[in-house]
Design a protein around this motif. Structure first.
Motif, PDB file in Angstrom:
ATOM      1  N   ALA A   9       7.761  16.119   6.720  1.00  0.00           N
ATOM      2  CA  ALA A   9       9.188  16.147   6.372  1.00  0.00           C
ATOM      3  C   ALA A   9       9.367  16.795   4.998  1.00  0.00           C
ATOM      4  O   ALA A   9       8.419  16.859   4.205  1.00  0.00           O
ATOM      5  N   PRO A  10      10.583  17.266   4.691  1.00  0.00           N
ATOM      6  CA  PRO A  10      10.808  17.859   3.370  1.00  0.00           C
ATOM      7  C   PRO A  10      10.448  16.920   2.216  1.00  0.00           C
ATOM      8  O   PRO A  10      10.041  17.374   1.134  1.00  0.00           O
ATOM      9  N   THR A  11      10.590  15.615   2.453  1.00  0.00           N
ATOM     10  CA  THR A  11      10.294  14.641   1.396  1.00  0.00           C
ATOM     11  C   THR A  11       8.814  14.611   1.020  1.00  0.00           C
ATOM     12  O   THR A  11       8.457  14.034  -0.023  1.00  0.00           O
ATOM     13  N   ASP A  12       7.939  15.245   1.808  1.00  0.00           N
ATOM     14  CA  ASP A  12       6.528  15.321   1.440  1.00  0.00           C
ATOM     15  C   ASP A  12       6.340  15.969   0.070  1.00  0.00           C
ATOM     16  O   ASP A  12       5.311  15.751  -0.586  1.00  0.00           O
ATOM     17  N   ALA A  13       7.328  16.741  -0.362  1.00  0.00           N
ATOM     18  CA  ALA A  13       7.195  17.539  -1.586  1.00  0.00           C
ATOM     19  C   ALA A  13       7.421  16.744  -2.863  1.00  0.00           C
ATOM     20  O   ALA A  13       7.137  17.249  -3.955  1.00  0.00           O
ATOM     21  N   TRP A  14       7.909  15.505  -2.775  1.00  0.00           N
ATOM     22  CA  TRP A  14       8.369  14.850  -3.998  1.00  0.00           C
ATOM     23  C   TRP A  14       7.253  14.617  -5.017  1.00  0.00           C
ATOM     24  O   TRP A  14       7.483  14.741  -6.230  1.00  0.00           O
ATOM     25  N   ARG A  15       6.043  14.311  -4.560  1.00  0.00           N
ATOM     26  CA  ARG A  15       4.975  14.037  -5.523  1.00  0.00           C
ATOM     27  C   ARG A  15       4.625  15.280  -6.334  1.00  0.00           C
ATOM     28  O   ARG A  15       4.445  15.202  -7.558  1.00  0.00           O
ATOM     29  N   SER A  56      -5.573  10.462  -9.688  1.00  0.00           N
ATOM     30  CA  SER A  56      -6.116  11.796  -9.445  1.00  0.00           C
ATOM     31  C   SER A  56      -5.542  12.846 -10.388  1.00  0.00           C
ATOM     32  O   SER A  56      -6.137  13.927 -10.537  1.00  0.00           O
ATOM     33  N   ILE A  57      -4.392  12.559 -11.025  1.00  0.00           N
ATOM     34  CA  ILE A  57      -3.792  13.534 -11.954  1.00  0.00           C
ATOM     35  C   ILE A  57      -3.869  13.036 -13.399  1.00  0.00           C
ATOM     36  O   ILE A  57      -3.148  13.519 -14.267  1.00  0.00           O
ATOM     37  N   GLY A  58      -4.751  12.070 -13.650  1.00  0.00           N
ATOM     38  CA  GLY A  58      -5.028  11.659 -15.014  1.00  0.00           C
ATOM     39  C   GLY A  58      -4.099  10.615 -15.593  1.00  0.00           C
ATOM     40  O   GLY A  58      -4.040  10.437 -16.812  1.00  0.00           O
ATOM     41  N   VAL A  59      -3.381   9.900 -14.742  1.00  0.00           N
ATOM     42  CA  VAL A  59      -2.426   8.884 -15.194  1.00  0.00           C
ATOM     43  C   VAL A  59      -2.972   7.493 -14.897  1.00  0.00           C
ATOM     44  O   VAL A  59      -3.501   7.250 -13.805  1.00  0.00           O
ATOM     45  N   THR A  60      -2.856   6.589 -15.865  1.00  0.00           N
ATOM     46  CA  THR A  60      -3.192   5.189 -15.619  1.00  0.00           C
ATOM     47  C   THR A  60      -2.056   4.547 -14.851  1.00  0.00           C
ATOM     48  O   THR A  60      -0.906   4.561 -15.300  1.00  0.00           O
ATOM     49  N   ALA A  61      -2.359   4.016 -13.673  1.00  0.00           N
ATOM     50  CA  ALA A  61      -1.330   3.421 -12.815  1.00  0.00           C
ATOM     51  C   ALA A  61      -1.465   1.907 -12.813  1.00  0.00           C
ATOM     52  O   ALA A  61      -2.569   1.375 -12.663  1.00  0.00           O
ATOM     53  N   ILE A  62      -0.350   1.237 -12.982  1.00  0.00           N
ATOM     54  CA  ILE A  62      -0.299  -0.224 -12.997  1.00  0.00           C
ATOM     55  C   ILE A  62       0.609  -0.664 -11.861  1.00  0.00           C
ATOM     56  O   ILE A  62       1.837  -0.542 -11.950  1.00  0.00           O
ATOM     57  N   VAL A  63       0.034  -1.123 -10.760  1.00  0.00           N
ATOM     58  CA  VAL A  63       0.856  -1.596  -9.641  1.00  0.00           C
ATOM     59  C   VAL A  63       1.284  -3.023  -9.952  1.00  0.00           C
ATOM     60  O   VAL A  63       0.448  -3.900 -10.191  1.00  0.00           O
ATOM     61  N   LEU A  64       2.582  -3.235  -9.966  1.00  0.00           N
ATOM     62  CA  LEU A  64       3.129  -4.540 -10.326  1.00  0.00           C
ATOM     63  C   LEU A  64       3.417  -5.358  -9.064  1.00  0.00           C
ATOM     64  O   LEU A  64       4.228  -4.961  -8.230  1.00  0.00           O
ATOM     65  N   LYS A  65       2.744  -6.479  -8.966  1.00  0.00           N
ATOM     66  CA  LYS A  65       3.054  -7.434  -7.909  1.00  0.00           C
ATOM     67  C   LYS A  65       4.121  -8.369  -8.474  1.00  0.00           C
ATOM     68  O   LYS A  65       3.818  -9.359  -9.138  1.00  0.00           O
ATOM     69  N   TYR A  66       5.383  -8.013  -8.269  1.00  0.00           N
ATOM     70  CA  TYR A  66       6.468  -8.804  -8.849  1.00  0.00           C
ATOM     71  C   TYR A  66       6.954  -9.853  -7.853  1.00  0.00           C
ATOM     72  O   TYR A  66       6.643  -9.822  -6.670  1.00  0.00           O
ATOM     73  N   ARG A  67       7.729 -10.784  -8.378  1.00  0.00           N
ATOM     74  CA  ARG A  67       8.121 -11.950  -7.579  1.00  0.00           C
ATOM     75  C   ARG A  67       9.122 -11.600  -6.469  1.00  0.00           C
ATOM     76  O   ARG A  67      10.120 -10.936  -6.708  1.00  0.00           O
ATOM     77  N   ASP A  88       0.823  -1.211   0.000  1.00  0.00           N
ATOM     78  CA  ASP A  88       0.000   0.000   0.000  1.00  0.00           C
ATOM     79  C   ASP A  88       0.859   1.263   0.000  1.00  0.00           C
ATOM     80  O   ASP A  88       0.657   2.168  -0.810  1.00  0.00           O
ATOM     81  N   LEU A  89       1.853   1.308   0.868  1.00  0.00           N
ATOM     82  CA  LEU A  89       2.706   2.492   1.020  1.00  0.00           C
ATOM     83  C   LEU A  89       3.346   2.917  -0.302  1.00  0.00           C
ATOM     84  O   LEU A  89       3.373   4.106  -0.635  1.00  0.00           O
ATOM     85  N   GLU A  90       3.884   1.953  -1.027  1.00  0.00           N
ATOM     86  CA  GLU A  90       4.639   2.258  -2.255  1.00  0.00           C
ATOM     87  C   GLU A  90       3.981   1.672  -3.498  1.00  0.00           C
ATOM     88  O   GLU A  90       4.614   1.601  -4.554  1.00  0.00           O
ATOM     89  N   GLY A  91       2.707   1.284  -3.355  1.00  0.00           N
ATOM     90  CA  GLY A  91       1.998   0.689  -4.484  1.00  0.00           C
ATOM     91  C   GLY A  91       0.634   1.301  -4.695  1.00  0.00           C
ATOM     92  O   GLY A  91       0.476   2.245  -5.475  1.00  0.00           O
ATOM     93  N   THR A  92      -0.365   0.796  -3.985  1.00  0.00           N
ATOM     94  CA  THR A  92      -1.743   1.217  -4.244  1.00  0.00           C
ATOM     95  C   THR A  92      -1.982   2.689  -3.905  1.00  0.00           C
ATOM     96  O   THR A  92      -2.752   3.366  -4.601  1.00  0.00           O
ATOM     97  N   GLU A  93      -1.358   3.195  -2.862  1.00  0.00           N
ATOM     98  CA  GLU A  93      -1.539   4.613  -2.521  1.00  0.00           C
ATOM     99  C   GLU A  93      -0.945   5.515  -3.599  1.00  0.00           C
ATOM    100  O   GLU A  93      -1.504   6.580  -3.909  1.00  0.00           O
ATOM    101  N   ILE A  94       0.163   5.104  -4.166  1.00  0.00           N
ATOM    102  CA  ILE A  94       0.781   5.868  -5.254  1.00  0.00           C
ATOM    103  C   ILE A  94      -0.099   5.796  -6.499  1.00  0.00           C
ATOM    104  O   ILE A  94      -0.264   6.784  -7.228  1.00  0.00           O
ATOM    105  N   ALA A  95      -0.688   4.621  -6.742  1.00  0.00           N
ATOM    106  CA  ALA A  95      -1.585   4.463  -7.888  1.00  0.00           C
ATOM    107  C   ALA A  95      -2.780   5.400  -7.787  1.00  0.00           C
ATOM    108  O   ALA A  95      -3.194   6.019  -8.771  1.00  0.00           O
ATOM    109  N   GLN A  96      -3.337   5.520  -6.601  1.00  0.00           N
ATOM    110  CA  GLN A  96      -4.504   6.382  -6.417  1.00  0.00           C
ATOM    111  C   GLN A  96      -4.141   7.847  -6.624  1.00  0.00           C
ATOM    112  O   GLN A  96      -4.943   8.632  -7.147  1.00  0.00           O
ATOM    113  N   TRP A  97      -2.920   8.221  -6.244  1.00  0.00           N
ATOM    114  CA  TRP A  97      -2.471   9.590  -6.528  1.00  0.00           C
ATOM    115  C   TRP A  97      -2.355   9.804  -8.034  1.00  0.00           C
ATOM    116  O   TRP A  97      -2.834  10.819  -8.564  1.00  0.00           O
TER     117      TRP A  97
END
Length: 297
Positions: A276-282, A111-122, A99-108
């Motif tokens: 934190a300053p890293t909040d700005a990356w998105r 929201s900005i018009g991008v098709t997100a494909i979360v990869l469940k890799y091995r 969720d932290l680095e997959g589905t939550e990023i996909a939902q963001w």
């Protein structure tokens, strides 16, 4: 043994249905078995215990023992920009921070018009040599699936790859690969597996241990390499040199990219707001994509 294998598949399907609640579509990456590797003997599941470290006050799904790679598709509800991104969660090649680095990023991205494909890799592949190969095979196949039109309703003009930590290592290898790391299995593999751009967020292990100014030997940059956006915290336990050296090498070859090293933020912040300053990356990543013409201005 065959019954045990079928049992593991059944448990994997059950776990996948839980993890895919918000996805528009879930597809298997491979038509049959994935390329040869050593699969886990335990069933796919969330490995986080009661003592699992939260991020920004929220728990994290640490998905382990993934033997059936999948793409989880999140389409934008409106303003489709004709851009798609394959998201590779991190987890040290041991688990996936689902969720932290997959589905939550996909939902963001949705929201900005991008098709997100979360990869469940091995995973795990930490003991494999090289440990990134099976994950990169899954990325390459996913990109070819998108370009071949096998995902219903997804016909992007450009396809990027985004990865965090070990997922950033995977994304970097996929972006800079000079060849497909598996033999073609069907007509889908006739489509290109090279991304048009890459986003690497606190990517891990991109530089040589004895010389952090040089990329590892399996990463080769040239003038045709895709542009990259890189974000890292200076106090990350994973040396920010991975991002800095990648940016510097891209710049040396004339590949216009963007680098952001924040004073603090540590490792594994994902896209959550933690003060934190890293909040700005998105927001910075969105601006970069707009400057490239990949998002609406």
């Amino acid at each position: 043994m065959q019954r045990f294998h079928l049992f593991l598949i059944l448990l994997s399907v059950i776990a996948s249905s839980v993890m895919a609640q918000d996805a528009d579509q879930v597809l298997s990456v491979w038509p049959k078995s994935p390329p040869q590797w050593t699969p886990p003997t335990e069933s796919e599941r969330d490995t986080s215990g009661a003592d699992g470290r939260p991020v920004a006050g929220k728990p994290v799904i640490r998905l382990g023992f993934v033997s059936t790679p999948q793409v989880h598709v999140y389409r934008p509800a409106e303003n489709d920009t004709s851009t798609a991104v394959v998201i590779c969660p991190g987890g040290g090649f041991s688990i996936l921070a689902w969720d932290l680095e997959g589905t939550e990023i996909a939902q963001w991205f949705q929201s900005i018009g991008v098709t997100a494909i979360v990869l469940k890799y091995r995973v795990p592949t930490r003991e494999a040599d090289p440990r990134w190969k099976a994950p990169v095979q899954d990325v390459q196949r996913a990109i070819s699936m998108i370009r071949a039109g096998t995902i219903e309703g997804v016909r992007p003009s450009r396809v990027g790859v985004l990865g965090f930590s070990a997922g950033g290592n995977t994304a970097a290898h996929a972006a800079l690969a000079s060849e497909r790391h598996y033999d073609a299995v069907d007509s889908v593999d006739g489509a290109s597996c090279t991304p048009d751009f890459a986003v690497l967020v606190y990517p891990a292990w991109l530089v040589q241990e004895d010389d952090s100014s040089q990329l590892i030997d399996t990463l080769a940059v040239d003038e045709n390499s895709p542009p990259m956006f890189l974000a890292h915290a200076a106090d990350d336990r994973i040396d920010a040199a991975s991002s800095v050296t990648m940016f510097t090498t891209l710049k040396q070859h004339g590949v216009a990219s963007s680098l952001h090293v924040f004073a603090t933020g540590g490792h594994g912040f994902g896209g959550r707001i933690a003060g934190a300053p890293t909040d700005a990356w998105r927001g910075l990543c969105e601006s970069w994509m707009k400057s490239k013409g990949w998002l609406a201005p």
